[in-house]
Scaffold this active site. Structure first.
Site, PDB file in Angstrom:
ATOM      1  N   SER A  13      15.511   1.482 -42.010  1.00  0.00           N
ATOM      2  CA  SER A  13      16.557   0.648 -41.408  1.00  0.00           C
ATOM      3  C   SER A  13      17.465   1.470 -40.512  1.00  0.00           C
ATOM      4  O   SER A  13      17.825   1.034 -39.412  1.00  0.00           O
ATOM      5  CB  SER A  13      17.375  -0.046 -42.498  1.00  0.00           C
ATOM      6  OG  SER A  13      16.598  -1.004 -43.167  1.00  0.00           O
TER       7      SER A  13
ATOM      8  N   ARG B  45       7.524   5.885 -48.427  1.00  0.00           N
ATOM      9  CA  ARG B  45       6.936   6.178 -47.117  1.00  0.00           C
ATOM     10  C   ARG B  45       6.310   7.562 -47.072  1.00  0.00           C
ATOM     11  O   ARG B  45       5.288   7.753 -46.433  1.00  0.00           O
ATOM     12  CB  ARG B  45       8.005   6.085 -46.027  1.00  0.00           C
ATOM     13  CG  ARG B  45       8.573   4.678 -45.865  1.00  0.00           C
ATOM     14  CD  ARG B  45       9.774   4.707 -44.979  1.00  0.00           C
ATOM     15  NE  ARG B  45      10.822   5.480 -45.669  1.00  0.00           N
ATOM     16  CZ  ARG B  45      12.118   5.303 -45.514  1.00  0.00           C
ATOM     17  NH1 ARG B  45      12.557   4.411 -44.677  1.00  0.00           N
ATOM     18  NH2 ARG B  45      12.984   6.030 -46.175  1.00  0.00           N
TER      19      ARG B  45
ATOM     20  N   LYS C 246      27.848   2.867 -46.262  1.00  0.00           N
ATOM     21  CA  LYS C 246      26.729   3.041 -45.334  1.00  0.00           C
ATOM     22  C   LYS C 246      27.048   2.534 -43.928  1.00  0.00           C
ATOM     23  O   LYS C 246      26.216   2.640 -43.045  1.00  0.00           O
ATOM     24  CB  LYS C 246      25.480   2.327 -45.864  1.00  0.00           C
ATOM     25  CG  LYS C 246      24.736   3.102 -46.905  1.00  0.00           C
ATOM     26  CD  LYS C 246      23.349   2.529 -47.076  1.00  0.00           C
ATOM     27  CE  LYS C 246      22.435   3.536 -47.741  1.00  0.00           C
ATOM     28  NZ  LYS C 246      21.041   3.153 -47.671  1.00  0.00           N
TER      29      LYS C 246
ATOM     30  N   HIS D 205       9.813  -3.635 -45.063  1.00  0.00           N
ATOM     31  CA  HIS D 205      10.333  -4.370 -46.230  1.00  0.00           C
ATOM     32  C   HIS D 205       9.462  -5.595 -46.514  1.00  0.00           C
ATOM     33  O   HIS D 205       9.094  -5.863 -47.662  1.00  0.00           O
ATOM     34  CB  HIS D 205      11.767  -4.852 -45.994  1.00  0.00           C
ATOM     35  CG  HIS D 205      12.777  -3.770 -45.871  1.00  0.00           C
ATOM     36  ND1 HIS D 205      13.689  -3.731 -44.844  1.00  0.00           N
ATOM     37  CD2 HIS D 205      13.041  -2.697 -46.648  1.00  0.00           C
ATOM     38  CE1 HIS D 205      14.472  -2.678 -45.001  1.00  0.00           C
ATOM     39  NE2 HIS D 205      14.091  -2.029 -46.084  1.00  0.00           N
TER      40      HIS D 205
END
Length: 164
Positions: free
Chosen positions: A132, A94, A41, A17
């Protein structure tokens, strides 16, 4: 003024990040790091804790003259971007799987707010596998995430796990 938002859960903030924030800073005058409030989440940190962690981590860091603001939001990213007067939404990619997902999101955001562009930055090679959720999983299982997550964030993650 060229303002962008960089939305995400940031649970936790990773060096990936930070890399995207740093690399996008020469492009914009102001970047709103937009912490998504998504209780589905099952976050490790509350929205307030994530905002505080981000502020503490980026405070005083290199900015290339770009102003960083940390805020939180619920709802549609495109609507939040419009509310903040952003001209762009920054997204990190990514791998190919990210691109397919992000492209669909960018197309929907364009349909919702056609005046706001999505800017894709590819992840730095050393962070191309970092997410994450993976960082949470590794640390919860006793593994090391040094060099992938800021040291201060690792300490906060360990504190959070010890309090369980």
């Amino acid at each position: 003024m060229r303002r962008a938002i960089f939305p995400g859960s940031f649970d936790p903030l990773t060096n990936g990040h930070l890399d995207i924030i740093q690399r996008s800073s020469p492009i914009f005058d102001e970047i709103v790091i937009a912490v998504l409030n998504n209780p589905e989440k099952h976050p490790m940190f509350s929205v307030e804790e994530r905002c505080s962690i981000i502020r503490d981590t980026i405070n005083g860091g290199p900015s290339n003259g770009c102003k960083f603001i940390v805020d939180s939001f619920s709802g549609l990213t495109a609507d939040f971007a419009k509310q903040k007067g952003a001209i762009a939404i920054i997204r990190g990619i990514r791998a190919v799987g990210d691109y397919e997902y992000e492209l669909r999101m960018a197309m929907m955001n364009r349909r919702l707010q056609p005046e706001i562009e999505t800017v894709f930055l590819t992840a730095a090679e050393e962070y191309s596998f970092v997410s994450s959720s993976l960082m949470k999983q590794v640390i919860e299982l006793g593994g090391r995430v040094d060099g992938l997550v800021p040291d201060a964030v690792i300490a906060k993650m360990r504190e959070k796990l010890a309090a369980k």
